[in-house]
Design an enzyme around this catalytic site. Structure first.
Site, PDB file in Angstrom:
ATOM      1  N   CYS A 125       0.827  -1.225   0.000  1.00 41.48           N
ATOM      2  CA  CYS A 125       0.000   0.000   0.000  1.00 41.48           C
ATOM      3  C   CYS A 125       0.851   1.261   0.000  1.00 41.48           C
ATOM      4  O   CYS A 125       0.330   2.366  -0.210  1.00 41.48           O
ATOM      5  CB  CYS A 125      -0.933  -0.001   1.195  1.00 41.48           C
ATOM      6  N   HIS A 261      -3.197   6.945   2.469  1.00 38.13           N
ATOM      7  CA  HIS A 261      -3.639   5.633   1.991  1.00 38.13           C
ATOM      8  C   HIS A 261      -5.012   5.341   2.585  1.00 38.13           C
ATOM      9  O   HIS A 261      -5.269   5.598   3.756  1.00 38.13           O
ATOM     10  CB  HIS A 261      -2.623   4.572   2.425  1.00 38.13           C
ATOM     11  N   ASN A 292     -10.256  -0.413   0.021  1.00 38.40           N
ATOM     12  CA  ASN A 292      -8.801  -0.288   0.129  1.00 38.40           C
ATOM     13  C   ASN A 292      -8.184  -0.931  -1.105  1.00 38.40           C
ATOM     14  O   ASN A 292      -8.212  -2.151  -1.260  1.00 38.40           O
ATOM     15  CB  ASN A 292      -8.363  -0.991   1.416  1.00 38.40           C
TER      16      ASN A 292
HETATM   17  O1  UT7 Z   1      -3.937  -1.456   3.636  1.00 42.20           O
HETATM   18  C1  UT7 Z   1      -2.955  -2.078   4.423  1.00 42.20           C
HETATM   19  C2  UT7 Z   1      -3.067  -1.647   5.775  1.00 42.20           C
HETATM   20  N1  UT7 Z   1      -4.242  -2.244   6.376  1.00 42.20           N
HETATM   21  C3  UT7 Z   1      -4.820  -1.620   7.359  1.00 42.20           C
HETATM   22  O2  UT7 Z   1      -4.424  -0.552   7.736  1.00 42.20           O
HETATM   23  C4  UT7 Z   1      -5.975  -2.316   8.053  1.00 42.20           C
HETATM   24  C5  UT7 Z   1      -5.982  -1.933   9.499  1.00 42.20           C
HETATM   25  N2  UT7 Z   1      -6.974  -2.637  10.299  1.00 42.20           N
HETATM   26  C6  UT7 Z   1      -8.295  -2.388  10.218  1.00 42.20           C
HETATM   27  O3  UT7 Z   1      -8.724  -1.618   9.368  1.00 42.20           O
HETATM   28  C7  UT7 Z   1      -9.201  -3.023  11.237  1.00 42.20           C
HETATM   29  O4  UT7 Z   1      -8.420  -3.745  12.160  1.00 42.20           O
HETATM   30  C8  UT7 Z   1     -10.296  -3.940  10.644  1.00 42.20           C
HETATM   31  C9  UT7 Z   1     -11.322  -3.098   9.909  1.00 42.20           C
HETATM   32  C10 UT7 Z   1      -9.673  -4.969   9.726  1.00 42.20           C
HETATM   33  C11 UT7 Z   1     -11.048  -4.687  11.764  1.00 42.20           C
HETATM   34  O5  UT7 Z   1     -11.624  -3.746  12.648  1.00 42.20           O
HETATM   35  P1  UT7 Z   1     -11.329  -3.857  14.202  1.00 42.20           P
HETATM   36  O6  UT7 Z   1     -12.096  -2.778  14.841  1.00 42.20           O
HETATM   37  O7  UT7 Z   1      -9.847  -3.866  14.431  1.00 42.20           O
HETATM   38  O8  UT7 Z   1     -11.967  -5.251  14.548  1.00 42.20           O
HETATM   39  P2  UT7 Z   1     -11.367  -6.392  15.510  1.00 42.20           P
HETATM   40  O9  UT7 Z   1     -10.519  -7.308  14.710  1.00 42.20           O
HETATM   41  O10 UT7 Z   1     -10.793  -5.746  16.734  1.00 42.20           O
HETATM   42  O11 UT7 Z   1     -12.672  -7.153  15.927  1.00 42.20           O
HETATM   43  C12 UT7 Z   1     -13.664  -6.530  16.789  1.00 42.20           C
HETATM   44  C13 UT7 Z   1     -14.842  -7.475  16.941  1.00 42.20           C
HETATM   45  C14 UT7 Z   1     -14.468  -8.876  17.379  1.00 42.20           C
HETATM   46  O12 UT7 Z   1     -15.529  -9.363  18.179  1.00 42.20           O
HETATM   47  P3  UT7 Z   1     -15.437  -9.329  19.788  1.00 42.20           P
HETATM   48  O13 UT7 Z   1     -14.226 -10.135  20.131  1.00 42.20           O
HETATM   49  O14 UT7 Z   1     -15.298  -7.881  20.148  1.00 42.20           O
HETATM   50  O15 UT7 Z   1     -16.729  -9.939  20.211  1.00 42.20           O
HETATM   51  C15 UT7 Z   1     -14.425  -9.668  16.090  1.00 42.20           C
HETATM   52  O16 UT7 Z   1     -14.696 -11.019  16.274  1.00 42.20           O
HETATM   53  O17 UT7 Z   1     -15.500  -7.624  15.678  1.00 42.20           O
HETATM   54  C16 UT7 Z   1     -15.517  -9.010  15.295  1.00 42.20           C
HETATM   55  N3  UT7 Z   1     -15.287  -9.073  13.860  1.00 42.20           N
HETATM   56  C17 UT7 Z   1     -16.267  -8.973  12.964  1.00 42.20           C
HETATM   57  N4  UT7 Z   1     -17.587  -8.819  13.111  1.00 42.20           N
HETATM   58  C18 UT7 Z   1     -18.308  -8.718  11.974  1.00 42.20           C
HETATM   59  C19 UT7 Z   1     -14.100  -9.210  13.212  1.00 42.20           C
HETATM   60  N5  UT7 Z   1     -14.301  -9.182  11.884  1.00 42.20           N
HETATM   61  C20 UT7 Z   1     -15.630  -9.049  11.707  1.00 42.20           C
HETATM   62  C21 UT7 Z   1     -16.441  -8.938  10.577  1.00 42.20           C
HETATM   63  N6  UT7 Z   1     -17.760  -8.763  10.756  1.00 42.20           N
HETATM   64  N7  UT7 Z   1     -15.937  -8.983   9.324  1.00 42.20           N
END
Ligand code: UT7
Length: 336
Positions: A125, A261, A292
């Site tokens: 990226c 980005h 993205n």
């Molecule tokens: O381009 C290259 C660089 N990439 C990035 O910069 C990406 C950076 N990361 C992100 O954008 C975020 O971490 C994501 C959008 C990928 C994920 O968001 P998050 O707020 O970090 O979610 P998380 O992994 O902390 O998960 C939070 C909750 C969890 O549930 P509990 O444990 O709180 O009950 C996950 O199980 O959301 C749940 N979860 C989902 N729920 C619905 C994880 N993925 C999903 C999903 N749909 N797809």
């Protein structure tokens, strides 16, 4: 005995700048509703956590070179630079699925850039901002008068549609810019680097030889530790932005636009806050309907800000790309 001969060195332009930009978003628009069932998610969750509402998907028979070609032709038409004037073509991509030859060599050929060197770079990226830094140095160093740089990805080929952590984030597209000579500075000093200790934060899940050794293995896909990358981006990348401003001698309130980005809308908003950007600075929020697109995201967002009239041609913008590596690059630029 005479000493070693002094080399004759080429001389470049005093400065370089982007002269034109062009983007390409594939026709098919995919809303969150089309993805959620496979990953047990919801439109609401995806919008809230990433800001994404829709993304574009390339057709099955549409390659990264096909997409790059359309963006490149637009960028060149935009500034009137022709293929025979190009001294180099650089393609930033991680989704050109041929190990060799480079996408750039094929793109250069299809453009008719018969005098251009051509190569790809792998900085995920951060690729477009890396290519921009190289092009800046090439034009000033005299190794090319005009350089075509392209960020292009067909992430659909590399993302597991069943992976809850990444299936909803990525989209396909291409963005290009022509870099050429300028009498005044148009591309500021780059601040860049890579933290290989976090190489596993975003990675192809298995190397190609896994597929060679076990043809029944599923096709390799990207795996991402979203939280790890999110924390790194929010806490480490705003200081990198500030360094790019400081190195260019530009204050945040002198910017017309901030084009980071497009990884996650929450990361964009956190950076805006940390940098203390005043309200008059246009902020790229292209992720909402483009997703993205990795190396393509910065030029696509730049083109849209210019086309919408949100940022002025000739205005001053701060760019930053960051991602797998973990690699990053930021610079202040004059908008084409
Ligand atoms: O381009 C290259 C660089 N990439 C990035 O910069 C990406 C950076 N990361 C992100 O954008 C975020 O971490 C994501 C959008 C990928 C994920 O968001 P998050 O707020 O970090 O979610 P998380 O992994 O902390 O998960 C939070 C909750 C969890 O549930 P509990 O444990 O709180 O009950 C996950 O199980 O959301 C749940 N979860 C989902 N729920 C619905 C994880 N993925 C999903 C999903 N749909 N797809």
């Amino acid at each position: 005995m005479s000493g070693a001969p002094a080399f004759t060195m080429g001389t470049g332009a005093p400065y370089a700048r982007m002269l034109g930009v062009g983007g390409y978003r594939p026709a098919r628009i995919v809303p969150n509703s089309e993805l959620v069932e496979r990953i047990d998610s919801s439109d609401e969750w995806i919008r809230e956590r990433s800001g994404i509402q829709t993304r574009h998907r390339a057709a099955d028979d549409e390659s990264v070179v096909d997409m790059a070609l359309i963006a490149a032709e637009k960028a060149m038409a935009n500034c009137g630079v022709t293929a025979d004037q190009l001294g180099c073509v650089i393609v930033a991509t991680v989704t050109h699925l041929l190990q060799t030859p480079s996408a750039a060599a094929v793109l250069g050929y299809r453009l008719g850039a018969t005098k251009a060197a051509a190569f790809d770079i792998s900085a995920a990226c951060a690729g477009f901002c890396h290519a921009l830094a190289l092009a800046n140095d090439m034009v000033r160093g005299g190794s090319a008068e005009y350089v075509l740089i392209v960020g292009v990805e067909k992430l659909t080929d590399m993302v597991d549609p069943y992976d809850r952590g990444s299936a909803f984030i990525f989209g396909d597209g291409a963005g290009a810019a022509v870099v050429g000579p300028s009498d005044v500075p148009g591309i500021g000093p780059v601040v860049w680097g890579a933290d290989g200790s976090q190489a596993d934060a975003i990675t192809q899940d298995v190397p190609w030889q896994t597929l060679r050794d076990d043809p029944t293995h599923k096709f390799p896909t990207l795996s991402m530790n979203g939280q790890q990358v999110f924390r790194w981006a929010v806490f480490q990348m705003a200081p990198v932005c500030q360094q790019a401003l400081d190195k260019a001698g530009v204050r945040a309130d002198q910017l017309d636009a901030f084009i980071p980005h497009q990884a996650n809308l929450r990361i964009v908003e956190a950076m805006v806050k940390k940098l203390g950007l005043p309200a008059h600075v246009a902020v790229a929020r292209d992720i909402v309907d483009t997703g993205n697109t990795s190396a393509a995201s910065v030029p696509l967002a730049m083109e849209r800000l210019l086309d919408n009239g949100e940022a002025p041609h000739g205005g001053t913008a701060l760019l930053i790309g960051y991602g797998a590596g973990l690699a990053y690059a930021a610079q202040v630029v004059t908008l084409p």
